[in-house]
Motif scaffolding. Structure first.
Motif, mmCIF file in Angstrom:
data_model
loop_
_atom_site.group_PDB
_atom_site.id
_atom_site.type_symbol
_atom_site.label_atom_id
_atom_site.label_comp_id
_atom_site.label_asym_id
_atom_site.label_seq_id
_atom_site.Cartn_x
_atom_site.Cartn_y
_atom_site.Cartn_z
ATOM 1 N N VAL A 64 -74.344 35.187 -52.378
ATOM 2 C CA VAL A 64 -74.089 36.213 -53.397
ATOM 3 C C VAL A 64 -72.582 36.391 -53.586
ATOM 4 O O VAL A 64 -72.089 36.448 -54.715
ATOM 5 C CB VAL A 64 -74.758 37.559 -53.031
ATOM 6 C CG1 VAL A 64 -74.352 38.655 -54.017
ATOM 7 C CG2 VAL A 64 -76.272 37.409 -52.978
ATOM 8 N N LEU A 65 -71.836 36.447 -52.483
ATOM 9 C CA LEU A 65 -70.391 36.648 -52.585
ATOM 10 C C LEU A 65 -69.700 35.464 -53.254
ATOM 11 O O LEU A 65 -68.768 35.654 -54.043
ATOM 12 C CB LEU A 65 -69.801 36.927 -51.210
ATOM 13 C CG LEU A 65 -70.194 38.285 -50.635
ATOM 14 C CD1 LEU A 65 -69.766 38.394 -49.175
ATOM 15 C CD2 LEU A 65 -69.593 39.408 -51.460
ATOM 16 N N ARG A 66 -70.143 34.246 -52.975
ATOM 17 C CA ARG A 66 -69.574 33.054 -53.618
ATOM 18 C C ARG A 66 -69.777 33.139 -55.135
ATOM 19 O O ARG A 66 -68.867 32.911 -55.928
ATOM 20 C CB ARG A 66 -70.212 31.790 -53.055
ATOM 21 C CG ARG A 66 -69.588 30.508 -53.546
ATOM 22 C CD ARG A 66 -70.217 29.255 -52.921
ATOM 23 N NE ARG A 66 -70.230 29.311 -51.462
ATOM 24 C CZ ARG A 66 -71.325 29.500 -50.703
ATOM 25 N NH1 ARG A 66 -72.505 29.645 -51.267
ATOM 26 N NH2 ARG A 66 -71.243 29.530 -49.405
ATOM 27 N N GLU A 67 -70.982 33.494 -55.542
ATOM 28 C CA GLU A 67 -71.293 33.610 -56.968
ATOM 29 C C GLU A 67 -70.536 34.778 -57.604
ATOM 30 O O GLU A 67 -70.004 34.660 -58.718
ATOM 31 C CB GLU A 67 -72.807 33.786 -57.150
ATOM 32 C CG GLU A 67 -73.300 33.497 -58.533
ATOM 33 C CD GLU A 67 -73.229 32.011 -58.902
ATOM 34 O OE1 GLU A 67 -73.033 31.745 -60.100
ATOM 35 O OE2 GLU A 67 -73.360 31.149 -58.024
ATOM 36 N N ALA A 68 -70.454 35.911 -56.900
ATOM 37 C CA ALA A 68 -69.720 37.066 -57.416
ATOM 38 C C ALA A 68 -68.234 36.741 -57.579
ATOM 39 O O ALA A 68 -67.586 37.191 -58.527
ATOM 40 C CB ALA A 68 -69.910 38.267 -56.498
#
Length: 190
Positions: free
Chosen positions: A147-151
């Motif tokens: 999720v953090l990579r995509e965010a």
């Protein structure tokens, strides 16, 4: 040249003071079960304590009864550990300020990190400890890192300073769409 691919943190070992100081802090304050102890196999006279931080991995501490606690902040130069962060549930985080205060532990208060909330305080040996609580749950089949990579990609595309809740919501939406086979044409998160 091939990489040596790691698969997670195996354990973290710290140099502690006496045995009881370590048990009181790691088990008593942070609630990490004391798993076992044995001699430090490399340094005669030292003991090696093992604690479970909650994910089945280990935090270990080398202790020696002649070492006394020194609460002075640990060095902050290149190559030194800045802090250790531990994940806590939202329920625990909501009580952290009160519980630290009840133990007389000075802390930073709640810090807004955009994608998580944090509280910082020092252990009896001056090591900076962070209690961190994510503001989101990843969709099934994905990790917090996914999720953090995509965010992060969304944040960069929007020229935002740091990851914020809208970036997280859009990242989760993208990951769920990806899991269900939605094509790039359905991706409206940018």
């Amino acid at each position: 040249m091939q990489k040596l691919q790691v698969q997670g943190v195996h354990h973290i070992t710290l140099t502690g003071a006496d045995r009881q100081t370590s048990i009181d802090f790691w088990q008593g304050t942070l609630g990490m079960p004391f798993v076992f102890e044995q001699p430090n196999l490399d340094t005669p006279g030292e003991n090696h304590l093992y604690f479970d931080p909650g994910d089945g991995r280990l935090i270990t501490v080398f202790t020696h009864e002649a070492r006394k606690p020194d609460p002075s902040p640990t060095p902050r130069g290149a190559g030194n550990l800045h802090h250790l962060a531990f994940n806590v549930s939202a329920a625990t985080f909501a009580q952290a300020v009160e519980r630290l205060a009840a133990r007389g532990i000075t802390h930073s208060g709640v810090r807004d990190r955009g994608f998580m909330d944090s509280i910082y305080f020092r252990d009896p040996l001056g090591l900076l400890i962070e209690l961190a609580c994510y503001r989101f749950e990843p969709p099934a089949g994905f990790s917090h890192a996914d999720v953090l990579r995509e965010a992060h990609l969304i944040r960069v595309a929007r020229n935002a300073h740091a990851i914020a809740p809208p970036h997280l919501a859009d990242a989760i939406e993208r990951l769920v769409a990806r899991r269900h086979g939605a094509g790039a044409e359905d991706d409206t998160a940018n």
